[in-house]
Design an enzyme around this catalytic site. Sequence first.
Site, mmCIF file in Angstrom:
data_model
loop_
_atom_site.group_PDB
_atom_site.id
_atom_site.type_symbol
_atom_site.label_atom_id
_atom_site.label_comp_id
_atom_site.label_asym_id
_atom_site.label_seq_id
_atom_site.Cartn_x
_atom_site.Cartn_y
_atom_site.Cartn_z
ATOM 1 N N CYS A 129 -30.798 27.506 9.012
ATOM 2 C CA CYS A 129 -31.223 26.985 7.699
ATOM 3 C C CYS A 129 -32.185 25.818 7.856
ATOM 4 O O CYS A 129 -31.770 24.702 8.195
ATOM 5 C CB CYS A 129 -29.987 26.560 6.912
ATOM 6 S SG CYS A 129 -30.367 25.771 5.343
ATOM 7 N N CYS A 132 -31.500 22.890 5.444
ATOM 8 C CA CYS A 132 -30.352 22.061 5.818
ATOM 9 C C CYS A 132 -30.674 21.196 7.040
ATOM 10 O O CYS A 132 -30.310 20.032 7.085
ATOM 11 C CB CYS A 132 -29.141 22.918 6.161
ATOM 12 S SG CYS A 132 -28.902 24.343 5.114
ATOM 13 N N ASP A 133 -31.317 21.760 8.037
ATOM 14 C CA ASP A 133 -31.411 21.094 9.343
ATOM 15 C C ASP A 133 -32.824 20.686 9.749
ATOM 16 O O ASP A 133 -33.001 20.015 10.772
ATOM 17 C CB ASP A 133 -30.852 22.032 10.442
ATOM 18 C CG ASP A 133 -29.406 22.399 10.172
ATOM 19 O OD1 ASP A 133 -28.693 21.583 9.564
ATOM 20 O OD2 ASP A 133 -28.999 23.509 10.557
#
Length: 299
Positions: A129, A132-133
Amino acid sequence: MKHFDIIIVGGGPAGLTAAVYARRAGKTVLVLERDTIGGQIASSPKVDNFPGIQSISGMELSEQLYTQAENLGADIEVEEVLEIRDGATKSVRTDYGAYTCAAVILATGMTHRSLGLPEEDTLAGISYCAVCDGAFYRGKDVAVCGGGNTAVQEAIYLSDLCRHVTLIHRRNTLRADAVLVDAVRRLPNVTLLLDTVISSLVGDEALNGLVVKNALTGAISRVDVSGLFLAVGQKPEGRLAQMLGIADETGFIPTGEGCKTSVPGIFAAGDCRAKEVRQLITACSDGAIAALAACQYCS
Ligand code: NAP
């Protein structure tokens, strides 16, 4: 034990749309989501193919769907469904409690596929992701693996944060939509490595490189990266469907008109359903269809 007209398993676009429709029809509704409300779309950097909405982040769209369902009176809980028992009244057991209902809508979506390489699950620096990261890799070199819409969208998103992005795909052509392929090809800090497979991951505790192999020539080379974003597709989240005996051999759920499964009172909506087109809009469409059929079933 608390009873609902309809229990929806999965809080992605299909499940939340089903909740909106079922609540508007006056049914009591419980949505059970084990992980992230919004499902996979919550991690999509940008959604720009939903009719009437020019562009929105997957997270914002998920929040809006959640708020809409909640404002209409749906109960939404983060609990993992462990078991569903069929009967005139169905029972649903979770890691937190147990409920009964007249109808169940399975909107369990899919989970990420992995490459199956050693240390893929343990090495730091592997992600599924970018939203997200991605921030962890600001100013660094990263790679994305895959040739579909997710991979290309991730590469485009990461190109804004990272120094360089290598998009690695096993074939000569990307299967992503042409509009995305054109956009990624125009980015100066994205390199496409086509006809290439990742043979191994390099690093002790954290990733620092990839060994890649040209699928045509067999030539081996190394790509230095500190992050690898895998976008190699998904597989159905079929455990509950298998338990109920309604999954096909691939784990997807065949349905008839009204998203009905082979078990009366159990419906399937979204990516977990056996179908050709898995898009946000078809997930929402399934949610509406399943909800209306479920409402009719329990009226
Ligand atoms: P996908 O379309 O199934 O693409 C997966 C990619 O991973 C393919 O390019 C596939 O290669 C590659 N792949 C699979 N197994 C691999 C392996 N073992 N090693 C290396 N590569 C491998 O998955 P997705 O991109 O996640 O998309 C899923 C669905 O969501 C699709 O229907 C997609 O259109 C939709 N989606 C839509 C949008 C949008 O904005 N419209 C955004 C995201 C997702 P091959 O091409 O060789 O098979």
